[in-house]
Scaffold this motif. Structure first.
Motif, mmCIF file in Angstrom:
data_model
loop_
_atom_site.group_PDB
_atom_site.id
_atom_site.type_symbol
_atom_site.label_atom_id
_atom_site.label_comp_id
_atom_site.label_asym_id
_atom_site.label_seq_id
_atom_site.Cartn_x
_atom_site.Cartn_y
_atom_site.Cartn_z
ATOM 1 N N UNK A 1 0.825 -1.203 0.000
ATOM 2 C CA UNK A 1 0.000 0.000 0.000
ATOM 3 C C UNK A 1 0.863 1.259 0.000
ATOM 4 N N UNK A 2 2.020 1.200 0.640
ATOM 5 C CA UNK A 2 2.918 2.348 0.628
ATOM 6 C C UNK A 2 3.451 2.621 -0.769
ATOM 7 N N UNK A 3 3.644 1.568 -1.563
ATOM 8 C CA UNK A 3 4.121 1.762 -2.943
ATOM 9 C C UNK A 3 3.015 2.220 -3.876
ATOM 10 N N UNK A 4 1.757 1.973 -3.481
ATOM 11 C CA UNK A 4 0.629 2.315 -4.357
ATOM 12 C C UNK A 4 0.256 3.776 -4.197
ATOM 13 N N UNK A 5 1.208 4.648 -4.454
ATOM 14 C CA UNK A 5 0.976 6.091 -4.344
ATOM 15 C C UNK A 5 0.321 6.572 -5.628
ATOM 16 N N UNK A 6 -1.026 6.627 -5.587
ATOM 17 C CA UNK A 6 -1.793 7.005 -6.759
ATOM 18 C C UNK A 6 -1.443 6.080 -7.928
ATOM 19 N N UNK A 7 -0.815 6.565 -9.000
ATOM 20 C CA UNK A 7 -0.572 5.736 -10.176
ATOM 21 C C UNK A 7 0.894 5.308 -10.300
#
Length: 824
Positions: free
Chosen positions: A590-596
């Motif tokens: 989730x930390x890597x899923x910064x928007x796109x």
């Protein structure tokens, strides 16, 4: 017709002295001794036995449904069962009372018989116990008032039965006191609901918070620094560090102005687009007297007076209590986030600017916070626990059976100290009114007119129970006594447990922490400063609040209990603690899923990015994410069954996370398809087909009763066949083929890489399913709160707060945010 006695009858030897005359025992047993069990009275005896069974079940469920759980909401299945039992109590007791009353009239008694009064006692006790299954509904709607009117009608009806049928002063006083308790509880519950519905701290809070967040995010950066410096100066606490020049607490959290408590006192003005708030105290200008400004400051609060997350985090730099137990300040963060998420559930949007701010707070603040020996896993556990506590706040707000939502020291004094005093005064007033003002006669008749009070209920019960094995009338009479005892014990248990849950609830703890933060008296007073540590110690001793659990399901019915006669459905759908490894992988993803930047997927990029690219066919999304879940779940179950871990050795990285998340995702497909991105009906149809084909393939008995090795052998036989057997679904064939491929790789020496692939893939699938697809998805998460919430709802809360979406769900791209550097 049998005739009751009023002066005595030799039945029991209570003392060692001569046989006394006990009219209570005689009058209660004479019905059973003279009853014609072949006539109409047989139905009354059967109804009494049914009442006994209901009372036993009610007592057991009340006792064990909260044995190790401090939550104020109740499991929906238990609630439905208790509600059904209560609905059976009313007609049963009404029938019994009507018959007993008619017998009293036929026996030419001036007052109700003892049996009729006993049944009336049951009706009063059941009415007092009704709150066990009724939620404190703070939401607006006609349902709240209909429940109140219905319960009020029952209380009035019971009052009429008491005051129109009982003649004796003492009997009327005893039952009148119980009626006063029932009426007072009804008024108390109605008052709590009405006050909370009209309060900006509770029911009206979401719209106020929307205005607060809009104004707070507009505040210039220099004002945030001013608040930060002012608080530091007041506390005389320079920022501490961990010895390496790095700040011990993150600046994002120390400067966070998310409201925890106190925002309801802000100066506000309603307008066409919501409330307009004044967060910063205006400075005196020309034409505005300083006195006016001072008057405003005494009437309203400003952002400096609101207890915010930043104030609590800054206080933790120097406060021993908060430094010793960091979970306390994180609980306040959970409470602030709960208030913000409530807006989403009540159709108030979360803006992109707010989501960006919260993303920085969580992944650049909470996640990288270091203290002492905190490592990567501890940071991930802290993040998951914050949002798990937030979901627990939501569950209890919408489905609480105790008044914990309004928990505070002020409410505790009024509800559990002053209110009992008022009820006691009303009981004394009832006693006086029943005796026409003669208080001395009232107390005298209270004892003399009620044989149980004069003789002693324990002695009376002992007398009856000693003879129950030798006499049928005494046996049936012991049933009536047991019903009364069980209902009284349940009522006492409920009253005590309500106070315990209130004192140990997260709501009360947050209120205490806010008082501790905003008032220097709470931090210096020799008694008040010991309240919070004492409650924290009690919470840690009595409540199990720190393990996030998920439900588990094996589609292949693996991991059955060692004893074959145990009920299999209960064993395959069980509970398990979320592995620490799974928490770490999920938070990292989730930390890597910064928007796109790193969009969520159904697992295809995970397979393509590793050394097992040839397995990408198993992530075909044409059948939806439910098909991917079932295919990989079958394969993971096969690998787990044929290649178990060695006892005494460290499990491969990814194994614990993969097995737990695999079974949880399968549980979602089976029981909560509305929480998944796919269409609910399509997911149900797919799962039903897989179950049907598995039973057809293996035989009904073999599917539910065979050993793991037998089931896995049949599936592996399907995997090696060139043409699948007729009636075997595509999901089963793909799962079997994938499982065999994973087993072969595992046996060829790729043990760690196989389980690492599965751990990463199941993490990807779980996080992919978390963001909401639309309003129906949000509604499904809200409906799941009635059962205490789901782990997928915790992940949905993280995604909602931080603006994480699936790429195909993004209608409008959010504004770019600053680069995120996360150390997990």
């Amino acid at each position: 017709m049998k005739k009751m006695v009023s002066d005595g009858y030799p039945l029991c030897d209570i003392d060692n002295s001569a046989t006394p005359r006990l009219p209570f025992v005689y009058n209660l047993t004479i019905f059973y001794s003279e009853a014609d069990l072949r006539g109409d009275e047989a139905l009354m005896v059967a109804t009494s036995i049914l009442m006994f069974a209901l009372a036993v079940l009610f007592f057991i469920l009340n006792l064990f449904s909260r044995f190790s759980d401090g939550s104020a909401n109740l499991n929906p299945s238990i609630r439905i069962f208790l509600s059904s039992m209560l609905s059976l109590f009313l007609p049963a007791t009404s029938y019994l009372f009507s018959e007993a009353k008619n017998q009293s009239k036929a026996g030419h008694l001036e007052d109700l018989s003892i049996r009729a009064r006993t049944i009336l006692m049951w009706m009063l006790l059941v009415e007092l116990l009704r709150k066990k299954v009724e939620s404190i509904l703070l939401t607006a709607g006609i349902q709240v008032y209909s429940h109140t009117v219905e319960r009020g009608a029952r209380v009035v009806w019971l009052g009429s039965l008491i005051f129109f049928n009982l003649k004796s002063t003492g009997k009327k006083a005893l039952y009148g006191i119980l009626w006063v308790l029932a009426a007072a509880k009804l008024v108390q519950r109605f008052a709590i609901i009405e006050l909370a519905k009209r309060s900006f701290a509770y029911r009206k809070n979401p719209r106020l918070l929307s205005a607060y967040m809009a104004e707070m995010l507009k505040l210039p950066a220099d004002h945030h620094r001013h608040l930060h410096q002012k608080a530091a100066d007041e506390q005389c606490s320079p920022r501490s560090d961990d010895g390496g020049g790095q700040p011990r607490w993150s600046d994002a959290l120390r400067s966070c102005n998310y409201a925890v408590m106190g925002e309801e006192d802000l100066k506000r003005e309603p307008g066409p687009h919501g409330y307009k708030l004044v967060l910063v105290k205006p400075t005196p200008t020309e034409g505005v007297a300083a006195a006016d400004s001072d008057d405003d400051s005494t009437s309203y609060s400003y952002i400096e007076d609101v207890v915010t997350v930043g104030r609590i985090w800054r206080l933790a730099d120097t406060n021993l209590l908060l430094r010793r137990d960091p979970r306390l300040k994180r609980l306040c963060l959970s409470f602030a986030l709960y208030k913000l998420l409530r807006r989403r559930l009540e159709d108030l949007p979360i803006t992109h600017l707010e989501a960006s701010n919260c993303h920085d707070l969580i992944f650049n603040g909470l996640l990288v916070e270091k203290g002492g020996r905190r490592g990567e896993r501890d940071a991930a556990v802290a993040v998951i626990q914050v949002f798990s506590d937030e979901i627990q706040f939501l569950c209890e707000y919408y489905h609480s059976i105790h008044p914990v939502v309004v928990a505070s020291p002020f409410f505790f004094v009024h509800n559990y100290i002053l209110f009992p005093i008022i009820v006691l005064a009303l009981c004394l007033l009832m006693l006086t009114l029943c005796s026409n003002g003669d208080v001395h006669y009232a107390f005298h008749s209270f004892t003399n007119d009620n044989y149980v009070m004069s003789t002693g209920i324990l002695k009376m019960a002992g007398c009856i129970l000693r003879r129950a094995s030798r006499s049928a009338p005494y046996l049936f009479c012991s049933i009536d006594i047991s019903i009364t005892f069980l209902l009284l014990l349940t009522l006492a248990y409920e009253e005590v447990w309500e106070v315990i849950v209130f004192l140990l609830s997260n709501w009360f703890m947050v209120s205490l922490l806010c008082s501790h933060t905003s008032s220097a008296t709470w931090r210096t007073h020799r008694v008040l400063r010991r309240v919070i540590p004492a409650i924290v110690a009690a919470r840690n001793t009595m409540m199990n609040q720190h393990n996030v659990r998920i439900k588990q399901l094996s589609v292949l019915w693996f991991s059955r209990p060692p004893l074959p006669w145990l009920p299999l459905p209960l064993s395959t759908t069980g509970m398990a603690v979320v592995p620490m490894e799974a928490k770490k992988l999920i938070v990292e993803r989730l930390a890597r899923a910064s928007y796109h930047a790193h969009p969520l997927s159904n697992g295809m990029p995970v397979v393509l990015s590793g050394e097992h690219r040839e397995l990408s066919w198993a992530c075909d999304s044409s059948g939806g994410v439910a098909e991917v879940i079932l295919v990989w779940h079958i394969a993971t179950s096969l690998l787990e069954a044929r290649c178990p871990g060695q006892k005494g050795t460290q499990p491969e990285p990814g194994r614990a996370a993969a097995t737990a998340l695999s079974r949880y995702c399968a549980y979602l497909v089976a029981f909560h398809p509305k929480l998944l991105p796919d269409d609910k009906d399509g997911t149900k149809f797919l799962y039903a087909g897989v179950k049907r084909d598995l039973r057809k393939l293996m035989g009904w008995c073999a599917y539910y009763c065979s050993r793991e090795v037998d089931v896995s052998n049949k599936l592996l036989d399907i995997a090696v066949q060139q043409q699948p057997q007729q009636g075997t679904s595509k999901v089963i064939c793909k799962g079997a083929r994938l499982g065999k491929a994973l087993i072969d790789k595992y046996k060829d020496g790729a043990r760690e890489s196989v389980w690492k692939l599965l751990g990463d893939l199941w993490t990807e699938v779980a996080t992919y399913a978390a963001p909401a697809s639309g309003e129906m998805h949000v509604k499904a998460h809200k409906e799941a709160l009635v059962g205490g919430g789901e782990f997928i709802t915790v992940l949905w809360a993280i995604a909602t707060h931080t603006g994480i979406t699936r790429q195909e769900d993004s209608v409008e791209p959010p504004p770019p945010s600053a680069s995120v550097s996360c150390r997990v």
